[in-house]
Design a protein around this motif. Structure first.
Motif: not given
Ligand code: C2E
Ligand code: MG
Ligand code: MG
Length: 777
Positions: A425-435, A437-442
């Motif tokens: 399980l990986v937990l990632l805090v991201h600030n807004d929707d701009q993140d 695509p980053q989540l997709n590429s990650l």
């Protein structure tokens, strides 16, 4: 997990142990102290009683001696000489401090005679009664011991100091003790200490002896006295009893007590810690107060009192020491257990328990900061195969390597935990929707990196992974829901071919819920036998005759309504229900064939769909054989349709099984051809008789030239390999014509007939036609 509060409590435990045990020591010592005090008080009381008893004994002894002197006087006929009296008195008195005297009663008329007689008796010619003067009666001192009296002194002389006591004693017929007084006949001045007592015994003679002795009218012959100082009395007593006592004595015969002895000049009697005893002797009452010379505290055996305190104190120290040691060991053990609970031993990542806690904490912070959170579940693909093939040790090492690679790919702020098995399980805090695509590429990058080869114990291992993502707050407001949704997403990723990632959306949840409902209802349907088999005819495209039928499941559920097998069969496959369901389908197919035969209907070959899980069973063939012998049905009346997927999973074993089935005389069809991997080598190597082109191609065959070309190619190729081709889902005449043009052998679809219920067989035009044709032949 231990809270810091409990820890603080535990760290003080040894103080508590010490305090409790020491308190026990204090209690024990105090009990012994009380007992010792009680003992000392009792002893003091007993000593006082003993002292009193000895005083009494002393006085009684004096009285006895006095009585002896009285007896001597009474028995002497001619009078006792001075020396005889002295000898007698000395023999009585063990203590020289006691003095005796005898005073002779002399009536007035006998005074002269008596004086003469005494002069002779005492050898003193000058003996006279004095003080001089004529009185009615006299009682001159006649005998004395020790010999230091003025003989002849008249004790009835009215000015005599003790005249009252003498008269009182004369009138009493018993021995009387005086109050403390000055020594008799002494020249002591009036302020001298009154420290002497006199015991007086009157002598009354019996009538028969009065005639030759001087008496008064009632026989009073005189008085014997014994006198002693308090000092001599106490000397007799104290060596025996009073040496460790303070004492004070009072004559309490009258209203005003006369204190005549107090041995404790310095100590005070005011504190009341003394014992009082009473003594009655010869008409007087004495009060005797006693107390120990030293205080009660000095009488206590302090060693006895202190020993329990020392023992308990020592015990308290030892136990406190061990308690502390025990707690330290306990806490260090607990800490290591806690660490194990927090950190997974195999991967070094956060444990399942800890990552869930972290998730809960992160949710709270995200709620406060109004930020988003992504929970990614990463599940390895086909990890079980590696475990089964190379053992758990290799599996564990692989998991450890995967976890290391995973942490190296993830950004620094990611929190990673191991959920057990092959899931992370990986937990990632991201600030807004701009993140996003980053989540997709990650996710893509993680899948790419994880899927690269590993070297474990000299083996090169390849493993893929699927990822499911659930976002907070859109798709879960708490940890449990987020994990559940990420799980669903990973499941979705797995079902859509693995090695991919999926974001949870609401639709997925609804679908999942429906699937769960379908699963439970399907189990019940199977038990209640509320499923049915329908049959769809297959038509020879040249002769347009019915050449077979496909058995298809139909389910009209009370709650869910009509559910398509396209929906429930995959669920049955995932949940394992397909096994009993498949058995049921086979049994039903056989039963129907038998029934139709019994009704005289010519039955064409019936094709039964068979899932991969069914074919994988070791008992598949034995069961099939059992059914054949039970229903006594020609194997050529049965066809089996399998999809390609089974061939990919377990090609070799499957090939063997298919060959055995083929040898029995059953025909085999490869179903939904063209949608999967469509390896043409299956067609070459395996004993298939038919290829069923998937209806997707047929549906668009007119509009889509590519589909037409593919269909044409499959037909030609299959023919070249000696296989017949069945086209599924022919819905209109154009499709039929094109397929005929391509040389397709058999068709199936709504253009000819939908799947029909088993009891409509006799009335179905195609079957009827088939039967007519048969009868013509
Ligand atoms: P399938 O084996 O490819 O079966 C053909 C499906 O196409 C059937 O759907 C049939 O009703 C449908 N079909 C036939 N002609 C037409 C047409 O002209 N137009 C359209 N749109 N559809 C047509 P069905 O009955 O819903 O079954 C779906 C799938 O469920 C089957 O595909 C088969 O894979 C599976 N299935 C059905 N019964 C069983 C069974 O007893 N055992 C197993 N393992 N699978 C079954
Ligand atoms: Mg089929
Ligand atoms: Mg099909």
């Amino acid at each position: 997990m231990i809270s810091s509060k409990n820890r603080v409590k535990g760290s003080k435990a040894h103080y508590i142990v010490f305090f409790i045990i020491f308190l026990c020591g204090i209690a024990a010592s105090f009990a012994i102290y009380l007992e010792e005090c009680r003992h000392a008080y009792n002893n003091q009381k007993a000593s006082g009683a003993y002292f009193t008893e000895k005083l009494n004994d002393g006085l009684t002894q004096y009285i006895t001696q006095l009585s002896s002197v009285v007896a001597l006087i009474e028995s002497s006929e001619g009078g006792v000489s001075s020396s005889h009296f002295s000898r007698f008195a000395r023999s009585l008195s063990t203590t020289p401090k006691v003095g005796f005297y005898f005073a002779q009663y002399v009536p007035a008329g006998k005074k002269y005679e008596y004086e003469m007689q005494q002069s002779v008796l005492l050898g003193n010619i000058n003996f006279t009664i004095y003080p001089e003067g004529e009185r009615k009666e006299y009682m001159p001192l006649a005998l004395g011991y020790p010999d230091k009296f003025i003989y002849g002194y008249d004790m009835l002389y009215p000015q005599y100091r003790d005249i009252n006591a003498v008269i009182q004693a004369r009138n009493a017929s018993v021995i009387m003790l005086s109050e403390p007084t000055l020594p008799p006949f002494s020249d002591a001045v009036s302020n001298s200490i009154a420290d002497t007592f006199v015991l007086r015994a009157p002598i009354y003679l019996p009538v028969d002896v009065r005639y030759y002795k001087l008496t008064d009218s009632i026989g009073f012959h005189g008085m014997v006295g014994a006198y002693f100082s308090v000092g001599s009395l106490l000397n007799q007593v104290t060596p025996l009893a009073g040496h460790d006592l303070y004492y004070r004595l009072a004559d309490i015969s009258s209203n005003n007590p006369i204190w005549f002895v107090d041995s404790s000049a310095a100590s005070s009697w005011d504190d009341g810690e003394f014992d009082t005893h009473y003594l009655s002797v010869a008409g007087r009452k004495w009060r005797i107060d006693t107390r120990y010379l030293t205080g009660i505290s000095s009488r206590i055996n302090w060693l006895l009192v202190i020993i329990p305190l020392l023992i308990f104190g020592l015990l308290a120290l030892i136990l406190a020491f061990y308690t502390r040691k025990l707690f330290l060991t306990y806490y260090s053990a607990l800490e290591s257990v806690n660490k194990r609970i927090e950190i997974d031993e195999l991967t070094g990542l956060l444990s399942r328990y800890q990552i869930q806690r972290e998730l809960d904490k992160l949710i709270v912070t995200c709620q406060k900061n109004n930020t988003q959170l992504a929970a990614l579940i990463l599940d390895l693909d086909h990890f079980k195969t590696i475990n089964d093939a190379f053992g758990h040790e290799v599996g564990d090492k692989l998991i450890s390597k995967v976890s290391k690679r995973l942490t190296s790919v993830l950004p620094k702020n990611a929190i990673v935990g191991y959920l057990g098995g092959d899931a992370f399980l990986v937990l990632l805090v991201h600030n807004d929707d701009q993140d996003m695509p980053q989540l997709n590429s990650l996710a893509k990058e993680v899948i790419r990196k994880i899927s690269q080869s590993y070297f474990v114990d000299g083996l090169t291992l390849d493993i893929g992974c699927s990822i499911g993502v659930a976002l907070y707050p859109e798709f879960g407001l708490d940890g449990v829901t987020l994990i559940k949704n990420a799980d669903m997403a990973v499941y979705q990723a797995k079902t859509s071919g693995r090695a991919t990632y999926h974001f949870y959306d609401g639709e997925m949840g609804r679908r999942f819920a429906r699937n769960v409902r379908i699963e439970t209802r399907l189990r019940q349907a199977l038990q209640k036998e509320s499923l049915e088999l329908h049959f769809q005819p297959k038509v020879d495209l040249i002769t347009e005759r019915c050449v077979g039928m496909e058995a298809l499941l139909r389910w009209n559920d009370e709650e869910l309504g009509v559910v398509s097998p396209a929906e429930f069969v995959p669920i049955a496959e995932q949940t394992g229900i397909i096994l009993p369901l498949g058995d049921w389908v086979f049994e039903q197919a056989f039963r129907h064939i038998l029934e139709w035969q019994e009704q005289g209907i010519t039955v064409p070959p019936i094709a039964v769909n068979c899932s991969a899980a069914q074919l994988k069973r070791i008992d598949f063939l034995p069961k099939l054989l059992a059914l054949l012998s039970k229903y006594k049905i020609d194997p050529s009346l049965l066809e089996i349709e399998v999809t390609e997927s089974i061939l990919i999973e377990d090609a070799e074993r499957c090939a063997e099984l298919l060959r055995q089935i083929s040898h029995l005389g059953m025909k085999l069809a490869i179903d939904d051809f063209g949608t999967g991997y469509s390896s043409l080598s299956y067609l070459k190597d395996l004993p298939f008789h038919y290829v069923k082109i998937d209806q997707v191609f047929i549906r668009n065959i007119i509009e889509d030239k590519k589909h037409a070309a593919l269909t044409h190619a499959i037909i030609s190729l299959s023919h070249d390999l000696g296989l017949k081709v069945i086209a599924e889902g022919i819905a209109n005449i154009d499709q039929l014509n094109m397929l005929k043009e391509f040389g397709c052998d058999i068709g199936q679809g709504y253009l000819f007939s939908k799947a029909l219920g088993a009891n409509t067989m006799g009335s179905d035009p195609m079957i009827v036609a088939l039967n007519k044709q048969d009868s013509l032949d």
